[in-house]
Design a protein around this motif. Structure first.
Motif, PDB file in Angstrom:
ATOM      1  N   ALA A 108       0.779  -1.534   0.348  1.00 36.83           N
ATOM      2  CA  ALA A 108       0.360   0.139   0.521  1.00 36.83           C
ATOM      3  C   ALA A 108       0.636   1.062  -0.124  1.00 36.83           C
ATOM      4  N   SER A 109       1.919   0.736   0.147  1.00 28.60           N
ATOM      5  CA  SER A 109       2.764   2.054   0.610  1.00 28.60           C
ATOM      6  C   SER A 109       2.773   3.157  -0.622  1.00 28.60           C
ATOM      7  N   PHE A 110       3.304   2.229  -1.979  1.00 32.69           N
ATOM      8  CA  PHE A 110       3.565   1.917  -3.737  1.00 32.69           C
ATOM      9  C   PHE A 110       2.139   2.288  -4.098  1.00 32.69           C
ATOM     10  N   PRO A 111       1.200   3.522  -4.353  1.00 27.09           N
ATOM     11  CA  PRO A 111       0.318   3.759  -4.713  1.00 27.09           C
ATOM     12  C   PRO A 111      -0.391   3.904  -6.204  1.00 27.09           C
ATOM     13  N   THR A 112       1.332   3.965  -6.906  1.00 25.12           N
ATOM     14  CA  THR A 112       1.199   4.008  -8.430  1.00 25.12           C
ATOM     15  C   THR A 112       2.051   3.099  -9.264  1.00 25.12           C
ATOM     16  N   LEU A 113       1.505   2.720 -10.495  1.00 24.04           N
ATOM     17  CA  LEU A 113       3.089   1.777 -11.043  1.00 24.04           C
ATOM     18  C   LEU A 113       4.165   2.819 -11.086  1.00 24.04           C
ATOM     19  N   GLY A 114       4.653   3.857 -11.128  1.00 28.80           N
ATOM     20  CA  GLY A 114       5.423   4.463 -11.593  1.00 28.80           C
ATOM     21  C   GLY A 114       6.543   4.718 -10.095  1.00 28.80           C
ATOM     22  N   SER A 115       5.461   4.522  -8.692  1.00 31.42           N
ATOM     23  CA  SER A 115       5.986   4.518  -7.814  1.00 31.42           C
ATOM     24  C   SER A 115       6.908   3.212  -7.307  1.00 31.42           C
ATOM     25  N   LEU A 116       6.071   1.938  -8.139  1.00 29.79           N
ATOM     26  CA  LEU A 116       6.629   0.631  -7.798  1.00 29.79           C
ATOM     27  C   LEU A 116       8.296   0.609  -8.897  1.00 29.79           C
ATOM     28  N   LEU A 117       7.812   0.889 -10.405  1.00 28.97           N
ATOM     29  CA  LEU A 117       9.241   1.179 -11.018  1.00 28.97           C
ATOM     30  C   LEU A 117      10.828   1.799 -10.744  1.00 28.97           C
ATOM     31  N   HIS A 118       9.722   2.768  -9.469  1.00 32.68           N
ATOM     32  CA  HIS A 118      11.425   3.916  -9.582  1.00 32.68           C
ATOM     33  C   HIS A 118      11.852   2.624  -8.568  1.00 32.68           C
ATOM     34  N   TYR A 119      10.956   1.778  -7.113  1.00 34.16           N
ATOM     35  CA  TYR A 119      11.386   1.200  -6.451  1.00 34.16           C
ATOM     36  C   TYR A 119      12.599   0.475  -6.998  1.00 34.16           C
ATOM     37  N   LEU A 120      11.812  -0.436  -7.897  1.00 37.37           N
ATOM     38  CA  LEU A 120      12.608  -1.520  -8.765  1.00 37.37           C
ATOM     39  C   LEU A 120      13.994  -1.185  -8.656  1.00 37.37           C
ATOM     40  N   GLN A 121      13.818  -0.184  -9.820  1.00 40.44           N
ATOM     41  CA  GLN A 121      15.057   0.514 -10.685  1.00 40.44           C
ATOM     42  C   GLN A 121      16.256   0.981  -9.294  1.00 40.44           C
ATOM     43  N   MET A 122      15.286   1.475  -7.684  1.00 39.51           N
ATOM     44  CA  MET A 122      16.610   1.741  -6.933  1.00 39.51           C
ATOM     45  C   MET A 122      17.421   0.230  -6.733  1.00 39.51           C
ATOM     46  N   CYS A 123      15.967  -1.194  -6.604  1.00 43.70           N
ATOM     47  CA  CYS A 123      16.987  -2.278  -6.326  1.00 43.70           C
ATOM     48  C   CYS A 123      17.775  -2.767  -7.388  1.00 43.70           C
ATOM     49  N   ALA A 124      17.481  -2.143  -8.474  1.00 44.67           N
ATOM     50  CA  ALA A 124      18.736  -2.462  -9.293  1.00 44.67           C
ATOM     51  C   ALA A 124      19.786  -1.799  -9.373  1.00 44.67           C
ATOM     52  N   SER A 125      19.883  -0.239  -8.817  1.00 44.22           N
ATOM     53  CA  SER A 125      20.988   0.119  -8.228  1.00 44.22           C
ATOM     54  C   SER A 125      21.691  -0.073  -7.360  1.00 44.22           C
ATOM     55  N   CYS A 126      21.050  -0.890  -5.763  1.00 50.94           N
ATOM     56  CA  CYS A 126      21.759  -1.016  -5.094  1.00 50.94           C
ATOM     57  C   CYS A 126      22.580  -2.384  -5.302  1.00 50.94           C
ATOM     58  N   VAL A 127      21.904  -3.285  -6.219  1.00 50.29           N
ATOM     59  CA  VAL A 127      22.446  -4.803  -6.613  1.00 50.29           C
ATOM     60  C   VAL A 127      24.182  -4.540  -7.249  1.00 50.29           C
ATOM     61  N   VAL A 128      24.207  -3.963  -8.202  1.00 48.20           N
ATOM     62  CA  VAL A 128      25.288  -3.046  -8.642  1.00 48.20           C
ATOM     63  C   VAL A 128      26.274  -2.796  -7.600  1.00 48.20           C
ATOM     64  N   ILE A 129      25.778  -2.032  -7.099  1.00 44.54           N
ATOM     65  CA  ILE A 129      26.381  -1.026  -6.040  1.00 44.54           C
ATOM     66  C   ILE A 129      27.039  -1.949  -5.104  1.00 44.54           C
ATOM     67  N   ASP A 130      26.276  -2.879  -4.762  1.00 44.42           N
ATOM     68  CA  ASP A 130      26.589  -3.674  -3.416  1.00 44.42           C
ATOM     69  C   ASP A 130      27.863  -5.016  -4.311  1.00 44.42           C
ATOM     70  N   CYS A 131      27.440  -5.671  -5.075  1.00 42.43           N
ATOM     71  CA  CYS A 131      28.559  -6.124  -6.232  1.00 42.43           C
ATOM     72  C   CYS A 131      29.531  -5.419  -5.848  1.00 42.43           C
ATOM     73  N   ALA A 132      30.019  -4.121  -6.499  1.00 41.31           N
ATOM     74  CA  ALA A 132      31.359  -3.946  -6.503  1.00 41.31           C
ATOM     75  C   ALA A 132      31.527  -3.405  -5.493  1.00 41.31           C
ATOM     76  N   ARG A 133      31.299  -2.643  -4.639  1.00 40.94           N
ATOM     77  CA  ARG A 133      31.922  -2.753  -2.694  1.00 40.94           C
ATOM     78  C   ARG A 133      32.365  -4.035  -2.282  1.00 40.94           C
ATOM     79  N   ALA A 134      31.592  -5.550  -2.671  1.00 39.54           N
ATOM     80  CA  ALA A 134      32.370  -6.459  -2.013  1.00 39.54           C
ATOM     81  C   ALA A 134      33.530  -7.076  -2.989  1.00 39.54           C
ATOM     82  N   GLN A 135      33.053  -6.673  -4.690  1.00 39.15           N
ATOM     83  CA  GLN A 135      34.337  -6.924  -5.485  1.00 39.15           C
ATOM     84  C   GLN A 135      36.236  -6.258  -5.050  1.00 39.15           C
ATOM     85  N   SER A 136      35.759  -5.213  -4.091  1.00 41.05           N
ATOM     86  CA  SER A 136      36.947  -4.067  -3.910  1.00 41.05           C
ATOM     87  C   SER A 136      37.410  -5.705  -2.928  1.00 41.05           C
TER      88      SER A 136
END
Length: 224
Positions: A93-121
């Motif tokens: 319910a905290s995501f009332p629109t499609l745009g809010s859901l897609l924005h969060y999905l995009q944030m997940c994509a960014s976080c997963v890549v950054i987490d991997c880059a940090r782990a690689q260091s």
């Protein structure tokens, strides 16, 4: 509405969006709702199929992507897994629109890549130490013998922090054999249910090792 008909409407409206035409987001939002609130497996599979290419494009556009040395396919499953775990039925319910859901999905994509880059260091420190732990220097001079003891101590310290066959398999094949998660999964389907699981195990291990003060000290890194 029947799920297959819902998927068809989602595709039609998505095509209209990308052509810059008026479009209706209600169908896609309902697909997300069925997948995340009702936890409908068929709806989740359709959602994955519908947005896989978009997620992959976000992964590739991440500034940290090139430094990971991984393919975009490597991350897509992990992004959706993170999204699924984060948005529970109670939280939807905290995501009332499609745009809010897609924005969060995009944030997940960014976080997963950054987490991997940090782990690689941190991972750059581990492979050499682990590989050297397998060296055989029986007739080595005193200096090399002392160095070998230090390497073996480092390996034993890492090994003590690993929990079970799955983690030991990931460490060995990732850093000794230099295999990718997809290769590890194909080799050890008895240990892992998916490539995403291999990725998650690897990420969790590296995160745990990077926080261990004793390993950081032995690797010559700051303990902070």
């Amino acid at each position: 509405m029947d799920l297959s008909l819902l998927q068809r409407h989602c595709q039609i409206e998505s095509d209209r969006f990308f052509r810059g035409q008026p479009h209706d987001t209600r169908f896609a939002y309902e697909l997300f709702r069925r997948a995340l609130v009702e936890r409908c497996e068929a709806a989740w599979e359709m959602l994955f199929y519908q947005y896989r290419a978009l997620v992959e494009s976000w992964v590739r556009r991440s500034s940290a992507f090139s430094s990971t040395g991984e393919s975009s396919d490597y991350f897509v499953g992990a992004v959706f897994a993170r999204f699924w775990q984060a948005i529970t039925p109670e939280r939807f319910a905290s995501f009332p629109t499609l745009g809010s859901l897609l924005h969060y999905l995009q944030m997940c994509a960014s976080c997963v890549v950054i987490d991997c880059a940090r782990a690689q260091s941190w991972a750059e420190v581990i492979p050499e130490a682990l590989t050297r732990g397998f060296d055989c220097m029986i007739d080595a001079p005193d200096e090399e013998a002392i160095d070998r003891v230090s390497r073996e101590e480092f390996w034993h310290s890492i090994n003590a922090l690993l929990a079970g066959d799955a983690e030991r398999c990931v460490i060995y094949h990732s850093f000794i054999m230099e295999r990718k998660p997809g290769e590890i999964y194909e080799m050890r389907r008895d240990l892992f249910e998916s490539v995403t699981e291999v990725y998650n195990v690897k990420r969790n291990i590296l995160g745990r090792l990077s926080r261990n003060r004793e390993l950081r000290r032995m690797a010559g890194m700051s303990a902070s």
